[in-house]
Design a protein around this motif. Structure first.
Motif, PDB file in Angstrom:
ATOM      1  N   ARG B 161      -4.253   6.926 -13.297  1.00 55.67           N
ATOM      2  CA  ARG B 161      -4.023   7.088 -14.739  1.00 55.67           C
ATOM      3  C   ARG B 161      -2.550   6.921 -15.123  1.00 55.67           C
ATOM      4  NH1 ARG B 161      -8.332  11.125 -14.225  1.00 55.67           N
ATOM      5  NH2 ARG B 161      -6.780  12.720 -13.767  1.00 55.67           N
ATOM      6  N   ILE B 162      -1.650   6.845 -14.116  1.00 51.32           N
ATOM      7  CA  ILE B 162      -0.218   6.677 -14.415  1.00 51.32           C
ATOM      8  C   ILE B 162       0.043   5.238 -14.843  1.00 51.32           C
ATOM      9  CG2 ILE B 162       2.099   6.669 -13.387  1.00 51.32           C
ATOM     10  CD1 ILE B 162       1.140   8.958 -11.548  1.00 51.32           C
ATOM     11  N   LYS B 163       0.885   5.080 -15.879  1.00 44.88           N
ATOM     12  CA  LYS B 163       1.227   3.754 -16.408  1.00 44.88           C
ATOM     13  C   LYS B 163       1.897   2.908 -15.319  1.00 44.88           C
ATOM     14  CE  LYS B 163       3.471   1.781 -20.513  1.00 44.88           C
ATOM     15  NZ  LYS B 163       4.418   0.888 -19.812  1.00 44.88           N
ATOM     16  N   GLY B 164       1.419   1.694 -15.145  1.00 41.51           N
ATOM     17  CA  GLY B 164       2.008   0.801 -14.157  1.00 41.51           C
ATOM     18  C   GLY B 164       1.271   0.800 -12.833  1.00 41.51           C
ATOM     19  N   VAL B 165       0.251   1.674 -12.679  1.00 38.06           N
ATOM     20  CA  VAL B 165      -0.505   1.733 -11.423  1.00 38.06           C
ATOM     21  C   VAL B 165      -1.790   0.913 -11.549  1.00 38.06           C
ATOM     22  CG1 VAL B 165      -1.823   3.235  -9.877  1.00 38.06           C
ATOM     23  CG2 VAL B 165       0.430   3.963 -10.719  1.00 38.06           C
ATOM     24  N   VAL B 166      -2.005   0.020 -10.595  1.00 35.51           N
ATOM     25  CA  VAL B 166      -3.211  -0.819 -10.583  1.00 35.51           C
ATOM     26  C   VAL B 166      -4.349  -0.114  -9.841  1.00 35.51           C
ATOM     27  CG1 VAL B 166      -4.176  -3.017  -9.769  1.00 35.51           C
ATOM     28  CG2 VAL B 166      -1.837  -2.936 -10.664  1.00 35.51           C
ATOM     29  N   ASP B 167      -4.024   0.455  -8.691  1.00 38.21           N
ATOM     30  CA  ASP B 167      -5.038   1.165  -7.902  1.00 38.21           C
ATOM     31  C   ASP B 167      -4.300   2.130  -6.969  1.00 38.21           C
ATOM     32  OD1 ASP B 167      -7.448   2.003  -6.914  1.00 38.21           O
ATOM     33  OD2 ASP B 167      -8.109   0.044  -6.195  1.00 38.21           O
ATOM     34  N   ALA B 168      -5.025   3.094  -6.446  1.00 39.48           N
ATOM     35  CA  ALA B 168      -4.376   4.072  -5.567  1.00 39.48           C
ATOM     36  C   ALA B 168      -5.401   4.791  -4.705  1.00 39.48           C
ATOM     37  CB  ALA B 168      -3.610   5.094  -6.403  1.00 39.48           C
ATOM     38  N   ARG B 169      -4.917   5.261  -3.575  1.00 45.36           N
ATOM     39  CA  ARG B 169      -5.759   6.082  -2.688  1.00 45.36           C
ATOM     40  C   ARG B 169      -4.912   7.249  -2.204  1.00 45.36           C
ATOM     41  NH1 ARG B 169      -8.650   3.423  -3.744  1.00 45.36           N
ATOM     42  NH2 ARG B 169      -9.789   2.010  -2.410  1.00 45.36           N
ATOM     43  N   GLN B 170      -5.441   8.470  -2.354  1.00 49.02           N
ATOM     44  CA  GLN B 170      -4.701   9.652  -1.930  1.00 49.02           C
ATOM     45  C   GLN B 170      -5.399  10.351  -0.779  1.00 49.02           C
ATOM     46  OE1 GLN B 170      -3.382  13.988  -2.079  1.00 49.02           O
ATOM     47  NE2 GLN B 170      -5.377  13.090  -1.881  1.00 49.02           N
ATOM     48  N   TYR B 171      -4.665  10.597   0.306  1.00 51.54           N
ATOM     49  CA  TYR B 171      -5.211  11.340   1.443  1.00 51.54           C
ATOM     50  C   TYR B 171      -4.668  12.767   1.447  1.00 51.54           C
ATOM     51  CZ  TYR B 171      -6.621   6.791   3.278  1.00 51.54           C
ATOM     52  OH  TYR B 171      -7.197   5.555   3.443  1.00 51.54           O
ATOM     53  N   ASP B 235       0.351  -3.695  -1.317  1.00 55.11           N
ATOM     54  CA  ASP B 235      -0.306  -4.650  -2.217  1.00 55.11           C
ATOM     55  C   ASP B 235      -1.820  -4.409  -2.228  1.00 55.11           C
ATOM     56  OD1 ASP B 235      -1.484  -6.054  -0.037  1.00 55.11           O
ATOM     57  OD2 ASP B 235       0.407  -7.130   0.260  1.00 55.11           O
ATOM     58  N   LEU B 236      -2.482  -4.998  -3.203  1.00 55.75           N
ATOM     59  CA  LEU B 236      -3.899  -4.727  -3.438  1.00 55.75           C
ATOM     60  C   LEU B 236      -4.755  -5.109  -2.231  1.00 55.75           C
ATOM     61  CD1 LEU B 236      -5.853  -3.609  -5.535  1.00 55.75           C
ATOM     62  CD2 LEU B 236      -6.096  -5.918  -6.481  1.00 55.75           C
ATOM     63  N   GLU B 237      -4.396  -6.216  -1.600  1.00 54.21           N
ATOM     64  CA  GLU B 237      -5.160  -6.664  -0.434  1.00 54.21           C
ATOM     65  C   GLU B 237      -5.107  -5.646   0.699  1.00 54.21           C
ATOM     66  OE1 GLU B 237      -4.267 -10.575   1.537  1.00 54.21           O
ATOM     67  OE2 GLU B 237      -4.954 -11.241  -0.469  1.00 54.21           O
ATOM     68  N   THR B 238      -3.913  -5.127   0.948  1.00 57.62           N
ATOM     69  CA  THR B 238      -3.747  -4.115   1.998  1.00 57.62           C
ATOM     70  C   THR B 238      -4.550  -2.861   1.648  1.00 57.62           C
ATOM     71  OG1 THR B 238      -1.513  -4.961   2.350  1.00 57.62           O
ATOM     72  CG2 THR B 238      -2.039  -2.843   3.350  1.00 57.62           C
ATOM     73  N   LEU B 239      -4.509  -2.459   0.391  1.00 54.13           N
ATOM     74  CA  LEU B 239      -5.266  -1.279  -0.028  1.00 54.13           C
ATOM     75  C   LEU B 239      -6.746  -1.475   0.268  1.00 54.13           C
ATOM     76  CD1 LEU B 239      -4.772   1.457  -1.873  1.00 54.13           C
ATOM     77  CD2 LEU B 239      -6.191   0.180  -3.469  1.00 54.13           C
ATOM     78  N   LYS B 240      -7.257  -2.642  -0.106  1.00 60.83           N
ATOM     79  CA  LYS B 240      -8.691  -2.889   0.102  1.00 60.83           C
ATOM     80  C   LYS B 240      -9.032  -2.956   1.587  1.00 60.83           C
ATOM     81  CE  LYS B 240      -9.837  -4.949  -4.320  1.00 60.83           C
ATOM     82  NZ  LYS B 240      -9.936  -6.180  -5.117  1.00 60.83           N
ATOM     83  N   ARG B 241      -8.130  -3.589   2.368  1.00 62.76           N
ATOM     84  CA  ARG B 241      -8.423  -3.787   3.778  1.00 62.76           C
ATOM     85  C   ARG B 241      -8.302  -2.486   4.569  1.00 62.76           C
ATOM     86  NH1 ARG B 241      -4.635  -7.346   4.730  1.00 62.76           N
ATOM     87  NH2 ARG B 241      -3.288  -5.799   5.714  1.00 62.76           N
ATOM     88  N   GLU B 242      -7.231  -1.730   4.296  1.00 61.00           N
ATOM     89  CA  GLU B 242      -6.943  -0.572   5.151  1.00 61.00           C
ATOM     90  C   GLU B 242      -7.365   0.773   4.562  1.00 61.00           C
ATOM     91  OE1 GLU B 242      -2.852  -0.747   6.340  1.00 61.00           O
ATOM     92  OE2 GLU B 242      -3.077  -2.777   7.150  1.00 61.00           O
ATOM     93  N   HIS B 243      -7.653   0.776   3.269  1.00 61.59           N
ATOM     94  CA  HIS B 243      -7.984   2.058   2.636  1.00 61.59           C
ATOM     95  C   HIS B 243      -9.262   1.957   1.807  1.00 61.59           C
ATOM     96  CE1 HIS B 243      -4.064   3.418   3.991  1.00 61.59           C
ATOM     97  NE2 HIS B 243      -3.571   2.280   3.534  1.00 61.59           N
ATOM     98  N   GLY B 244     -10.187   1.148   2.288  1.00 62.33           N
ATOM     99  CA  GLY B 244     -11.429   0.922   1.539  1.00 62.33           C
ATOM    100  C   GLY B 244     -12.482   2.002   1.785  1.00 62.33           C
TER     101      GLY B 244
END
Lengths: 327, 327
Positions: B161-171, B235-244
């Motif tokens: 929900r923060i302005k400027g954030v496309v996607d995120a994953r929190q552990y 980057d988005l690709e890394t997020l999808k690949r490693e944090h999917g």
């Protein structure tokens, strides 16, 4: 509030543990210890001692009788016998004979309108509960139970019976690499030898043939032959100083999978690390004595195992309090 | 044998997990999925899909309805509503509102003669069960719950929900030194910051002010301000690949003492390591759906939590089989 009154049958390590565990609760009290020995000769931590021959005079004076005898000869007859007149809880642990014991206690307890909870402790007991939860939640998977590191009374006794042995202590030790393989989700097939080691500390008589004793231990069928066993000879003082406790514990694991083709892996692990096996077993017995009292108050009778008892019944808290505080 | 027929309300990650978990059992089958969406638009793993508006037409055609909505807005109204006409199981997890939810479901379920099991999953759920067992067996002691390492959906959403954030994953990550202190029997008093870390993987818009985003995350009240938080921009690709994935897990520990003066120490530990939080939660829901069916068949009605249910009821095996095989 009226406290739940607990009778204790037998006063060895387990009976003493029950006395102390009851003292540790907020809602229960020890009524007294019943013993086969001369009451005056039994030194408790404060509880009154009565002869077992008088126990029927106390029918209705206490709520639950915790049976603290052994599974080999005491409990198979004691639990059904006393279930006729009292709510009882035992720690019967001969796994193969549990169905027969359950049936005997069920008949006796029903005939007296009492509750008999059997096979309570940690294995059988809390470990059984975790085996059930694991295989019920993850139907596709494998269950593993490891015991130790801890003292096995039976194996220590077996060593003591060897000629030339003064005293001995045997530790059952889970093999770390086997545990690691289970935790890694490899679902290994483990032989007896691959799961546990046996480590023995032995005090030999002066002049005894230590090589012969060591060989007798390592080749003893059922007890040691199927395991990698190490034997350390030490003096009696060292045994008493370093191996005087009765620690135990272990691990129950369920490694399972979910998903369309079992592609998602999960691990459930339950473990115990106990400084005193009998004191912990006693604490479980006392929690289930609370359940026996409540089941009986609720009009139930017959035999129960840990599988048949709603968990709320073992807590001193009310169901409302449990939902609010720890659900 | 007639299989237990399960309805599934809602088809997100959890609903899909329930479909797959039922398929994994030997004694249950999926009756169908009920959805608020247009049935033709819902792609299941094979189950039929019906509109939720038609559900009353199926009253009596299946045995248990597993509710797969969220705790914030769906379950508070859905569970009582559907408990009037069906046996239901939910995974309501707003701990503070459990007493109110329980009371609402209890009234509705009793009015319909149905069974409503609430707050099933792993926390609340299996973790609650272990908190209860721990504190009941070792009354003198401290309980600890650690979560993770795992993805927190709520915290990931808060970052998005923060302005400027496309996607995120929190552990959420339990702090090893805190766990070690508990396991060592030190019974530490742990602040929020001392128990868990928060680790964030964030995809920022091109040209976004990363320092500002990082600061907004780290100072966000309730979610991050009380924790040591690390932020990694990827980057988005890394997020999808490693944090999917949606892994999770955690630990429930009870560190307690027995003996004359609490001189004997014991540790009870339960832990989960889950590759998929929703698939595991679904597996627990399905095991308790089995219990709902059996309680109802036994003439019971009203609300139940995991504390009120005898463990044998969640197993596909008979009580005799359980005693023989795993007690």
């Amino acid at each position: 509030m009226n406290k739940i009154k607990v009778g204790i049958l037998g006063y060895g390590n387990l009976g003493r543990g029950v006395e102390l565990a009851v003292r540790n609760t907020s809602d229960m009290e020890v009524f007294g210890v019943f013993s086969r020995r001369e009451p005056a000769s039994v030194k408790t931590c404060g509880a009154s001692v009565f002869s077992i021959d008088e126990i029927l005079n106390f029918k209705g004076k206490f709520d639950v009788l915790v049976l603290c005898g052994g599974s080999a000869t005491d409990l198979p007859t004691q639990t059904p016998e006393f279930a006729k007149n009292f709510n009882v809880v035992d720690s019967f642990d001969t796994h193969a004979k549990i169905p027969e014991h359950f049936a005997n206690v069920d008949n006796a307890a029903k005939s007296g309108g009492n509750v008999g909870i059997i096979a309570i402790g940690w294995d059988p007991g809390l470990f059984s509960l975790n085996r059930l939860v694991g295989e019920s939640v993850l139907e596709s998977g494998e269950s593993y139970t490891f015991w130790g590191k801890g003292v096995s009374q039976g194996h220590s006794d077996a060593i003591r019976r060897i000629k030339g042995v003064v005293d001995a202590r045997q530790y059952t030790v889970p093999i770390e690499s086997a545990l690691a393989s289970v935790r890694a989700g490899e679902n290994p097939n483990l032989s007896t030898r691959e799961k546990h080691l046996r480590e023995c500390f032995v005090v030999a008589e002066d002049g005894a043939d230590k090589a012969k004793i060591e060989n007798e231990i390592k080749t003893m069928p059922n007890y040691f032959a199927d395991y990698d066993t190490t034997v350390h000879f030490i003096d009696l003082e060292t045994l008493k100083r370093e191996h005087g406790g009765i620690p135990h514990g272990g691990f129950v694991l369920r490694s399972g999978s979910t998903g369309e083709r079992g592609e998602t892996k999960h691990l459930i692990e339950f473990s115990l690390k106990l400084d005193s096996n009998p004191e912990f077993t006693a604490s479980v017995l006392v929690a289930y004595a609370r359940a026996a009292y409540r089941l009986h108050k609720d009009g139930k009778s017959g035999a129960f195992s840990i599988f048949d008892i709603a968990p709320a019944l073992i807590s001193p808290k009310s169901p409302e309090q449990l939902r609010k505080e720890i659900l």
